[in-house]
Design a protein around this motif. Sequence first.
Motif, PDB file in Angstrom:
ATOM      1  N   THR A 116      44.071 -32.920 -37.549  1.00 49.19           N
ATOM      2  CA  THR A 116      42.877 -32.898 -36.688  1.00 49.19           C
ATOM      3  C   THR A 116      42.616 -34.241 -36.026  1.00 49.19           C
ATOM      4  OG1 THR A 116      41.449 -33.478 -38.553  1.00 49.19           O
ATOM      5  CG2 THR A 116      41.823 -31.124 -38.128  1.00 49.19           C
ATOM      6  N   ASP A 117      43.404 -35.259 -36.379  1.00 47.78           N
ATOM      7  CA  ASP A 117      43.192 -36.629 -35.883  1.00 47.78           C
ATOM      8  C   ASP A 117      41.798 -37.149 -36.236  1.00 47.78           C
ATOM      9  OD1 ASP A 117      45.707 -36.906 -34.880  1.00 47.78           O
ATOM     10  OD2 ASP A 117      45.178 -36.382 -32.816  1.00 47.78           O
ATOM     11  N   HIS A 118      41.335 -36.782 -37.396  1.00 45.27           N
ATOM     12  CA  HIS A 118      40.017 -37.226 -37.840  1.00 45.27           C
ATOM     13  C   HIS A 118      40.139 -38.187 -39.020  1.00 45.27           C
ATOM     14  CE1 HIS A 118      37.597 -33.580 -36.071  1.00 45.27           C
ATOM     15  NE2 HIS A 118      37.991 -34.451 -35.166  1.00 45.27           N
TER      16      HIS A 118
ATOM     17  N   GLU B  80      38.098 -39.580 -42.328  1.00 44.85           N
ATOM     18  CA  GLU B  80      36.998 -39.227 -43.217  1.00 44.85           C
ATOM     19  C   GLU B  80      36.673 -40.428 -44.085  1.00 44.85           C
ATOM     20  OE1 GLU B  80      35.970 -35.382 -45.751  1.00 44.85           O
ATOM     21  OE2 GLU B  80      37.466 -36.626 -46.781  1.00 44.85           O
TER      22      GLU B  80
ATOM     23  N   PHE C 140      42.939 -40.197 -43.434  1.00 48.79           N
ATOM     24  CA  PHE C 140      43.217 -39.719 -42.075  1.00 48.79           C
ATOM     25  C   PHE C 140      43.860 -38.338 -42.142  1.00 48.79           C
ATOM     26  CE2 PHE C 140      46.366 -39.483 -38.512  1.00 48.79           C
ATOM     27  CZ  PHE C 140      45.439 -39.310 -37.487  1.00 48.79           C
ATOM     28  N   ASP C 141      43.305 -37.400 -41.388  1.00 51.09           N
ATOM     29  CA  ASP C 141      43.841 -36.045 -41.311  1.00 51.09           C
ATOM     30  C   ASP C 141      44.647 -35.950 -40.018  1.00 51.09           C
ATOM     31  OD1 ASP C 141      44.384 -33.348 -41.062  1.00 51.09           O
ATOM     32  OD2 ASP C 141      42.410 -32.700 -41.736  1.00 51.09           O
TER      33      ASP C 141
END
Length: 321
Positions: free
Chosen positions: A274-276, A278, A270-271
């Motif tokens: 960026t709230d992304h 992967e 989890f990044d």
Amino acid sequence: ILVLASLGCEDEVRYPILLESRLEASEVFADPETECAESHPDHVAEWRISNHAYGARDPAFIAMAQVGQAQTNGKLGTFCTSCHAPAAEALGMTPLFFDEVRRRHNQRVKGLNQAATQGVSCNVCHSITEVLDTKNAKFVMSPDGIQRGSIRDPIPNEAHESKYAPEFSNSIICAPCHSVVNGKGALIEQTYVEWQFSSFAAKGQHCQSCHMPSYRGRTVPDGPERELHRHYMVGVDVSLLPPDEFPGYYEMRELTAALLREAAKFTVTFDSATDHLEAVVVNLAGHALPSGATADRQVWIEIIVTDEDGNEGLDMEEENL
């Protein structure tokens, strides 16, 4: 006796199985349950729940073979039966015919006898004497009573003659039925070709390494202990028949799940910037992931998001509404 298996689907109906001497099925292809199990109980018990044993009983195979004959006006030939029911095909038990009632081409793949419904039985594999091409069921079966395999020093016995065949430790023995191209050149299945270009092939690891792993045991109850190979031949397919119609319904599902867990490495990061999320999938199999029939290739990824208390994302969202 020479049985030449080949795959049709050309511009005309073909009958590619050549049996130079037609004998009774019991004289050519032994029944694993009655003729092999006493001497090789472990191997037969494993084979009994395998996809090889299931090949000719698979309702998907039966339906697709019949639909295929109808849609191609019989040009499908032995495209399906050469791999799913090679013994039955070789002995003329799965003839092509024109159904006068339904007015369409068909093939007899239902209501076959016990020997015919055993799919890829012991004698089918252990009578292979030559691979003519690494696709489309191009192999030679010589059911002459000699059982060929990977044991270098088979012990003479009264049941049958045994012979060492190095190709049984090589992926090439699997290639003819696991690399399929139709009459128009479409790649139906390319598992063998995928393996050829894999790191597994480069390292000398063959299909048998994963699908027929070795163990120490005895080929016959009173024989010497030696390196043997499992005959479950686990893949991704499992029986679609009810549990009481094909053995090993639950056991094979467990074996399949275990194999799949070793086929890939799955990580999620989890990044926060960026709230992304992967997701990374690393293929650990000796071929493409997924592999097998092109039309069936699907991989589903499920990610469940939880908070620090273990509540799933849906619950958290509902709490915030």
